[in-house]
Design an enzyme around this catalytic site. Sequence first.
Site, PDB file in Angstrom:
ATOM      1  N   LEU A 101     -15.918  41.580  19.688  1.00  0.00           N
ATOM      2  CA  LEU A 101     -16.570  42.845  19.337  1.00  0.00           C
ATOM      3  C   LEU A 101     -16.992  42.890  17.877  1.00  0.00           C
ATOM      4  CD1 LEU A 101     -14.372  45.350  21.348  1.00  0.00           C
ATOM      5  CD2 LEU A 101     -16.776  44.830  21.730  1.00  0.00           C
ATOM      6  N   ARG A 112       4.473  52.986  19.351  1.00  0.00           N
ATOM      7  CA  ARG A 112       4.933  51.793  20.054  1.00  0.00           C
ATOM      8  C   ARG A 112       6.169  51.160  19.437  1.00  0.00           C
ATOM      9  NH1 ARG A 112      -0.678  48.594  21.264  1.00  0.00           N
ATOM     10  NH2 ARG A 112      -1.493  50.038  22.826  1.00  0.00           N
ATOM     11  N   HIS A 115       2.029  41.816  20.647  1.00  0.00           N
ATOM     12  CA  HIS A 115       0.708  42.331  20.993  1.00  0.00           C
ATOM     13  C   HIS A 115      -0.323  42.146  19.891  1.00  0.00           C
ATOM     14  CE1 HIS A 115      -2.130  44.633  23.289  1.00  0.00           C
ATOM     15  NE2 HIS A 115      -2.164  45.647  22.450  1.00  0.00           N
TER      16      HIS A 115
END
Length: 470
Positions: free
Chosen positions: A120, A396, A459
Site C-alpha cells: 500500500l 492489544r 503482529h
Amino acid sequence: MEKTGKQIRHTDILMKTAAFLLPAFVMLVSFHVSGIRPFGNEYFQYMDFYHQYLPFYTEFIRAIRSRDGIFYSWNAGLGSNFYVLYGYYMASPLNWLGVLIPERYLGDFLTYLVAVKTGLSGLSAAITLARAGISCNLISSQPSERAQSVLAEGGINAALDVMGENDSPEEHYEDTLRGGVYLADPNAVRGLVNGAPDIVRELFALGAPFNMEGDHMIQRNFGGQKKKRTAFAKSSTGKVLMTTMIDAVRKYEGDLINRYPHHVFRSLIIDKTNNEKCSDACSGVCIQDSYTGEIIKLFGPVILANGGPAGLLPGYTTGTTANDGNLLAAVFMQGMKLANLEFIQYHPTTVGISGKRLLISEAARGEGGRLFINRGGKPWYFMEDRYPELGNLMPRDVVSREMASVIADPDCEDQVYLDLTALSKDTWKKKLSDLRDEVRHYMGIDPAKKPVPVSPGIHFFMGGIHVDEG
C-alpha cells in the site's frame, strides 16, 4: 546496466530552499497496532503513536531538511518502513502504509523517483507522484497481490460521525493520546485526527468498497475507542484496499509508472561528498532480476516501502514469510543506524497454522466477540470483569498481558477462547463472512457455533532506521 530517469541533482537553490511543512496526510491507515515506542534519538525526539485502537493512522508529511539536502518523510503504520532519500544520506524509522501528497507541494525539484516494494505504501506513493506528473520506478520481489498489506483486516479509523454518536476529531485525539499512554507526539496526533476523515473519503472515491448502509459508510468499534470510528470492508479491508490501489496504479503504468516485478533489492547507491556534516549521498538503488540474475542500477531519489522482518520467525507471526528483513539488513550493512527494534506488538487473538499465525481480526471483538477462560469449570469473561468500560476492546498490549495472566492463574485452565456464538446471522453475513470462512477452512471450526481457541502472536515490528531531524 544503468537506467536513469530525469536525473536529480542538488543545486544551490535546493540547498537553500526554505523550511516548510508539507500539510498532507497519509492515504491509508494501517491495521491497528499496539505498544508504545519510546522517544527516539536526541535529534528526532519522535514518538510513533501507533496504538492498538488505530487500525490505520496518519501523520503530517514533513520536509526534513539538512544543510545540503532535503529528506521527505511520511508516517502511517502497517509494519513497513517508508522513507525518501534525496541527496545526502538520511533515512527514517517510519512504519509505513501509504501517502497522498498534495500536488501543489510537488514542484519541479522532484522529477524521477525509485520506489522499492509495492504494498500500500509503495502504490500510494506512486499514484501521488504520477498525479503530479512525476515518473517513478516500482520495484518488488513479488506482485502487489502478494504484499503484506493484503493481510490487513479490521478497518480504518476516522471521526466521520456517521453513527449518530456525535464523534469528533477532538475525541479521536483524546482516545489516541490515551492509547499511547500520553507519550505520543501531540502535534502528530492532531495531524492524524484532523486529516483522517478526508483520507477515508479519498479511498472511497478511488473505489474502495467500504461497508455501507444506504448512502453512507458505517463504522464499527475497535480497541481503545469509545465510539464507533472504524470504517471497514467486512474483515478484509487490506485486501480490498490493495485491489483498489492496484487498479489505480495501472492507469499510469507504461507512462509515469514503470514496474520492475520479481526484482530483489541489493543495495543503495552511495556517493561520497565533501560535506563536513554528511559525507555520504544516496543517488539510487542496485537491484537484481530474480529470473535472469541481471543487475540493474536505477538513479534518483529513493523511497523504501519495505515490510518488517516477520519471515524471520515462521510460526510465530501473522506476517508473510516473504518479509525476510533483507532490505533492512542490507541498508544496515551500508551504515544506516537502526532503532527501537526491541519493540514488537503482539496481537491477542491469533491461531497457529502451517508456517505462521492466522489473525482473528479485532473486528470480531468489535462486533461483539468475548474472550473467556474456564475457571472452576465455568467460563470467566475476564476482560469484562477487569475492565468494565471497554472490556474486550482494551488495547492489544493490555489484552495480551491479561491473557498471559489468567493462563498463569492456578485456578484457570491453560487456554483462552474467543466466543462469537452470540453474533447475529446478519453480522456474520454482512460483516464477518470472510473471517468465518477462514476459521472454518484452517481450523475446521464454525465460529458461529463453537468458541475459537486463541493466543497472542507477533503482529508488528515497530523498529526501523534511526533518523535525525535538522
